[in-house]
Design a protein around this motif. Sequence first.
Motif, short mmCIF file in Angstrom:
data_model
loop_
_atom_site.label_atom_id
_atom_site.label_comp_id
_atom_site.label_asym_id
_atom_site.label_seq_id
_atom_site.Cartn_x
_atom_site.Cartn_y
_atom_site.Cartn_z
N TYR A 152 0.86 -1.18 0.00
CA TYR A 152 0.00 0.00 0.00
C TYR A 152 0.89 1.23 0.00
CZ TYR A 152 -3.84 3.07 1.57
OH TYR A 152 -4.79 4.06 1.69
N VAL A 153 0.67 2.13 -0.96
CA VAL A 153 1.58 3.25 -1.16
C VAL A 153 0.85 4.58 -0.91
CG1 VAL A 153 3.29 4.27 -2.68
CG2 VAL A 153 2.70 1.86 -2.94
N SER A 154 1.16 5.21 0.22
CA SER A 154 0.56 6.51 0.54
C SER A 154 1.37 7.64 -0.09
CB SER A 154 0.51 6.72 2.06
OG SER A 154 -0.45 5.90 2.67
N PRO A 155 0.70 8.61 -0.68
CA PRO A 155 1.42 9.80 -1.13
C PRO A 155 1.66 10.74 0.04
CG PRO A 155 -0.90 10.06 -1.58
CD PRO A 155 -0.73 8.68 -0.98
N ALA A 156 2.40 11.79 -0.20
CA ALA A 156 2.56 12.84 0.81
C ALA A 156 1.23 13.56 0.99
CB ALA A 156 3.65 13.82 0.36
N ALA A 157 1.14 14.36 2.05
CA ALA A 157 -0.12 15.04 2.36
C ALA A 157 -0.56 15.98 1.24
CB ALA A 157 0.02 15.81 3.67
N ASP A 158 0.39 16.67 0.64
CA ASP A 158 0.11 17.56 -0.48
C ASP A 158 0.44 16.80 -1.76
OD1 ASP A 158 -0.31 19.62 -2.23
OD2 ASP A 158 1.39 20.84 -1.59
N PHE A 159 -0.58 16.20 -2.33
CA PHE A 159 -0.42 15.33 -3.51
C PHE A 159 -0.78 16.18 -4.73
CE2 PHE A 159 -1.73 10.89 -5.29
CZ PHE A 159 -0.48 10.76 -5.86
N GLN A 160 0.22 16.57 -5.49
CA GLN A 160 0.05 17.60 -6.52
C GLN A 160 -0.15 16.98 -7.91
OE1 GLN A 160 3.56 20.04 -6.07
NE2 GLN A 160 2.72 21.10 -4.29
N ALA A 161 -1.37 17.10 -8.42
CA ALA A 161 -1.70 16.52 -9.71
C ALA A 161 -0.84 17.08 -10.83
CB ALA A 161 -3.18 16.74 -10.01
N ASP A 162 -0.58 18.36 -10.79
CA ASP A 162 0.17 19.01 -11.87
C ASP A 162 1.61 19.34 -11.47
OD1 ASP A 162 -2.07 19.00 -13.63
OD2 ASP A 162 -2.89 20.69 -12.50
N GLY A 163 2.08 18.74 -10.40
CA GLY A 163 3.45 18.99 -9.96
C GLY A 163 4.47 18.46 -10.94
N ALA A 164 5.67 19.00 -10.87
CA ALA A 164 6.73 18.64 -11.81
C ALA A 164 7.24 17.22 -11.58
CB ALA A 164 7.89 19.61 -11.69
#
Length: 214
Positions: A152-164
Amino acid sequence: MPQKNLKVAVVAANGRVGQLVVKEAVERGMDVTAIVRGENRTAAEKALAKDALELTAADLVGFDAVVDAAGGWTPETIPAITNVAIHLADCVAGTPTPLVVVGGAGSLFVNPEHAATVDQGPDFPEDWKPLSAAHGAALANLRERADVAWTYVSPAADFQADGARTGEYTLAGEELTLNAAGQSTVSYADYAIAIVDLLESGEHVRERVSVVSK
């Protein structure tokens, strides 16, 4: 040892995370099948048009790994997060086929005792709690499964759809982890890199890990 030339099924591949996982896997030479409900909008040449909850164990035979990229944002679609994870676990149960699940950040722990989670904090948006609860329920079910090779892979709290796409990330554990700038953030693109790295490594079976930017 890292595994190359894997045969991978990505479920809910038309979603934003799913498309990036497919793209990353294809670019590494993996044999990818996109499992989608309608027209295939991914970089995969192979596709299976089928609702995730209608998949059978036979549909997933022969794959070296299955990625669950199912998501949901509305009251009608959020339950699919839990239901698809459980259904796919049932489909691969008793086999060596790894199930890598795109998870949520709300269930990450915020203390060493693992007694409190991100979504229990006073600043966690009320509107996000159903989403976090659905991801958390999927994780809770997987934790009870000794018959599934899940990760199970959790992203960071601020998961940025358009991030670089930086090509760099830190693979962390069960606790909310901050990067060098003191932030818990990661782009969808870098998260997809981490997912495919986990497919290649075959590590962290029956573990929850998290991904944060450098």
